[in-house]
Design a protein around this motif. Structure first.
Motif, short mmCIF file in Angstrom:
data_model
loop_
_atom_site.label_atom_id
_atom_site.label_comp_id
_atom_site.label_asym_id
_atom_site.label_seq_id
_atom_site.Cartn_x
_atom_site.Cartn_y
_atom_site.Cartn_z
N TYR A 138 0.82 -1.22 0.00
CA TYR A 138 0.00 0.00 0.00
C TYR A 138 0.86 1.27 0.00
O TYR A 138 0.32 2.37 -0.10
CB TYR A 138 -0.93 0.00 1.21
N GLY A 139 2.16 1.12 0.14
CA GLY A 139 3.04 2.29 0.11
C GLY A 139 2.83 3.23 1.27
O GLY A 139 2.89 4.44 1.12
N ILE A 140 2.58 2.67 2.46
CA ILE A 140 2.18 3.46 3.63
C ILE A 140 3.18 3.32 4.77
O ILE A 140 3.65 2.21 5.06
CB ILE A 140 0.78 3.02 4.11
N VAL A 141 3.46 4.45 5.41
CA VAL A 141 4.18 4.46 6.69
C VAL A 141 3.26 5.17 7.68
O VAL A 141 3.06 6.38 7.61
CB VAL A 141 5.52 5.20 6.59
N ALA A 142 2.67 4.40 8.60
CA ALA A 142 1.67 4.93 9.53
C ALA A 142 1.96 4.42 10.94
O ALA A 142 1.44 3.37 11.35
CB ALA A 142 0.26 4.53 9.10
N PRO A 143 2.80 5.14 11.68
CA PRO A 143 3.19 4.66 13.02
C PRO A 143 2.01 4.40 13.94
O PRO A 143 2.02 3.44 14.72
CB PRO A 143 4.06 5.81 13.55
N GLU A 144 0.96 5.26 13.86
CA GLU A 144 -0.17 5.09 14.77
C GLU A 144 -0.94 3.82 14.50
O GLU A 144 -1.67 3.32 15.37
CB GLU A 144 -1.10 6.31 14.71
N PHE A 145 -0.79 3.26 13.30
CA PHE A 145 -1.42 1.99 12.98
C PHE A 145 -0.40 0.84 12.96
O PHE A 145 -0.71 -0.27 12.52
CB PHE A 145 -2.13 2.07 11.62
N LYS A 146 0.82 1.16 13.41
CA LYS A 146 1.92 0.18 13.45
C LYS A 146 2.10 -0.47 12.08
O LYS A 146 2.16 -1.70 11.95
CB LYS A 146 1.65 -0.87 14.54
N TRP A 147 2.22 0.39 11.08
CA TRP A 147 2.30 -0.09 9.69
C TRP A 147 3.44 0.61 8.97
O TRP A 147 3.57 1.83 9.03
CB TRP A 147 0.98 0.23 8.97
N ASN A 148 4.26 -0.19 8.28
CA ASN A 148 5.37 0.40 7.52
C ASN A 148 5.71 -0.49 6.33
O ASN A 148 6.43 -1.49 6.47
CB ASN A 148 6.60 0.60 8.39
N ASP A 149 5.18 -0.13 5.18
CA ASP A 149 5.46 -0.90 3.97
C ASP A 149 6.89 -0.69 3.47
O ASP A 149 7.36 -1.46 2.62
CB ASP A 149 4.48 -0.53 2.86
N TYR A 150 7.55 0.33 3.95
CA TYR A 150 8.92 0.62 3.51
C TYR A 150 9.97 0.16 4.51
O TYR A 150 11.15 0.50 4.38
CB TYR A 150 9.07 2.13 3.27
N LYS A 151 9.58 -0.60 5.51
CA LYS A 151 10.52 -1.04 6.54
C LYS A 151 11.69 -1.82 5.94
O LYS A 151 11.50 -2.74 5.14
CB LYS A 151 9.79 -1.92 7.57
N ASN A 152 12.90 -1.40 6.32
CA ASN A 152 14.14 -2.05 5.84
C ASN A 152 14.24 -2.07 4.32
O ASN A 152 14.86 -2.97 3.74
CB ASN A 152 14.25 -3.47 6.39
N LEU A 153 13.66 -1.08 3.70
CA LEU A 153 13.62 -1.05 2.23
C LEU A 153 14.33 0.21 1.72
O LEU A 153 14.03 1.31 2.16
CB LEU A 153 12.17 -1.06 1.75
N ASP A 154 15.26 0.03 0.83
CA ASP A 154 15.95 1.14 0.20
C ASP A 154 15.43 1.26 -1.23
O ASP A 154 15.69 0.39 -2.07
CB ASP A 154 17.46 0.91 0.19
N VAL A 155 14.68 2.33 -1.51
CA VAL A 155 14.10 2.47 -2.84
C VAL A 155 14.76 3.60 -3.64
O VAL A 155 14.24 4.01 -4.67
CB VAL A 155 12.58 2.71 -2.77
N LYS A 156 15.88 4.09 -3.19
CA LYS A 156 16.56 5.18 -3.90
C LYS A 156 16.92 4.72 -5.31
O LYS A 156 17.56 3.69 -5.51
CB LYS A 156 17.79 5.63 -3.13
#
Length: 546
Positions: A138-156
């Protein structure tokens, strides 16, 4: 222009009805004919679809300014009705093909048919060449929902492919985000912002009609040709090189070739989901033309008699899509509902205030904003450059795409439960035997899709109401069908036209409700706030020194 207003809808929806007019008038002084007279002008072909940076803008701004002057509405920006909004127009032409290559096979996607692509960057050419593709859920980083689709991901330097909406959609679990009520994390604007923060070179959103709440034809009509952005000191180099969408069919081919099949939404909402490197790369280019100019917000006021520094702001966006792809021989996107209806209502409310024996103690501001269709740009510019301090702004009452199918027994409050302005609306509805409902399409994220959102982000209690689905004359199923037909066949299409048979009773119903809300707020000394649990309460408390 094709004659007729929502030609696919039942002619009953547009029939004039004296009895219904009286019902509208009972809510307040505004009558349907006054609103229709403004829509007839604003949605006429001569305004060429009211797109910013065109002769249509000049004519629209002149009309609204002239109407303000006729009504005795004072200029709000010194001695002017105009707030200039510096913008850049970027016209991106993508390469004919998007080429996907790699160990999982090669694919070729066609522009418009399979994908749309554009850029905010102000440079002549953009080229993604063999940019590695990553499916980031989903391409989401939402700390309040404990959600991080980019965790440990380098997309540069890479291009992310993401889903529209958020994990709560069709999860059948209200604890997943907010269930079927979309959060801001589900909006395409957020997806583009987050990908840029992560350093991605490109981002492609997978279009799916139900979670997007509109079909592919809306994507193509809204995202081909020129696009407008607020001017930025870095010429938008902080944003991804390329932003775009692809069809679900194209995405299915791409993901299937990498072994991702079945319900990709369910797959991506698993708590152990991790982004997937697709072992394929994308090559696609853009050639760009750009020009710098200013568009215009139009702003007028009625000065309050006792507390003139405190304001209630009515907003409605005046812009639409201009001239575009011809459909059934019509290429003028007039936007009669979206949003000549809102501007017409605002002008009618302004007249109601001027005619009222009860004069407002607080100042009433009427703000017609530009470039909503391009990403809420006019209201964003105002909220960041306010003429009236936001901590003295009592409330924002927004009007966008109002009911074209007559009066309803229910009124839809977008973002229901968010702030105390809602309580004023509920009081009026209760006195008139009307029901309050939440967003009729909660999964569409409507609270984040119009100009009130920019006020809300900065803490101003902001609300947007529209007609519900239960037609007073024809019932709920009929009303639901009218809205569905509009969303599927008329929204952002040339068929959003005006005709003399248009039934403006529902539009009038909303205008009268909001007039009464503003009148009551204008003669009080208290400030409504956000309710406990609202994500916007902290910003308001801070601005008010709490």
């Amino acid at each position: 222009m094709k004659i007729g207003f929502f030609v696919t809808l039942s002619i009953v929806a547009f029939s004039s009805c004296k009895e219904e007019n009286k019902k509208s008038a009972s809510l307040g002084p505004i009558e349907p004919q006054a609103i229709k007279s403004h829509i007839a002008v604003l949605a006429d072909d001569s305004l060429q679809g009211r797109k910013p940076f065109t002769i249509g803008e000049t004519k629209t701004v002149n009309y609204i300014s002239t109407e303000f002057k006729k009504l005795g509405i004072e200029p709000s920006n010194g001695d002017s009705y105009i707030q200039k909004v510096p913008m850049v127009e970027v016209t991106s032409t993508p390469s004919e093909n998007m080429e996907i290559t790699g160990t999982k096979g090669n694919l070729t996607f066609k522009a418009v048919k399979d994908f749309v692509a554009f850029t905010r960057r102000e440079q002549d050419t953009i080229q993604l060449k063999n940019s590695p593709l990553v499916f980031a859920g989903y391409g989401i980083v939402a700390p309040e929902f404990k959600w991080n689709d980019y965790k440990n991901l380098d997309v540069k330097g890479k291009t992310v492919v993401v889903l529209i909406s958020d994990p709560g959609f069709k999860a059948n679990d209200k604890t997943v985000f907010r269930g079927d009520t979309m959060t801001y994390y589900g909006r395409w604007t957020y997806k583009f912002e987050e990908a840029a923060r992560q350093g991605a070179a490109g981002i492609i959103i997978i279009h799916q009609t139900e979670p997007a709440s509109y079909g592919w034809q809306v994507i193509t009509s809204s995202n081909t040709g020129s696009r407008l952005y607020l001017q930025a000191a870095d010429k938008h180099k902080s944003r991804c090189k390329l932003e775009g969408w692809m069809t679900e069919e194209a995405a299915t081919k791409l993901l299937t070739s990498n072994g991702i099949t079945g319900d990709i939404r369910a797959y991506s909402r698993k708590k152990d989901f991790k982004a997937v490197a697709l072992n394929q790369s994308v090559t696609v280019g853009l050639s760009n033309k750009y020009k710098y100019s200013t568009s215009q917000n139009i702003i007028g006021k009625i000065t309050g008699s006792k507390r003139p520094d405190e304001t209630i702001i009515y907003t409605a966006h005046w812009d639409h899509l201009g001239i575009g792809k011809a459909i059934n021989g019509d290429s003028v996107y007039n936007g009669a509902v979206d949003n000549a209806s809102g501007v017409a209502s605002m002008l009618a409310i302004a007249k109601a205030f001027k005619d009222s024996k009860e004069k407002p103690e607080r100042s009433i501001i009427f703000l017609a904003v530009t470039a909503e269709e391009q990403g809420l740009l006019g209201s964003e510019y105002y909220s960041l450059n306010p003429i009236y301090p936001l901590n003295k702004t009592v409330a924002n009452l927004n009007m966008d795409a109002l009911g074209f199918y007559g009066e309803t027994k229910d009124i839809s409050i977008k973002g229901k439960g968010q702030n105390e302005v809602e309580d004023y609306i509920l009081d009026i509805l209760n006195k008139n035997n009307l029901d309050a409902v939440g967003d009729t399409r909660p999964s569409a994220g409507s609270y984040y899709r119009s100009d009130h959102f920019n006020f809300a982000k900065l803490g101003v209690p902001a609300i947007d109401i529209v007609n519900g689905i239960t037609s007073k004359e024809h019932g709920a199923e009929w009303g639901k069908q009218q809205k569905q037909d509009y969303n599927e066949k008329q929204y952002h299409q040339p068929s959003d036209n005006y005709s003399a048979q248009m039934n403006a009773d529902g539009i009038t119903q909303i205008a009268n409700i909001l007039f009464n809300v503003g009148l009551k707020l204008s003669n009080e000394s208290t400030f409504p706030n956000w309710k406990q649990g609202s994500e916007f309460k902290e910003a308001r408390d801070k601005s008010m020194g709490k």
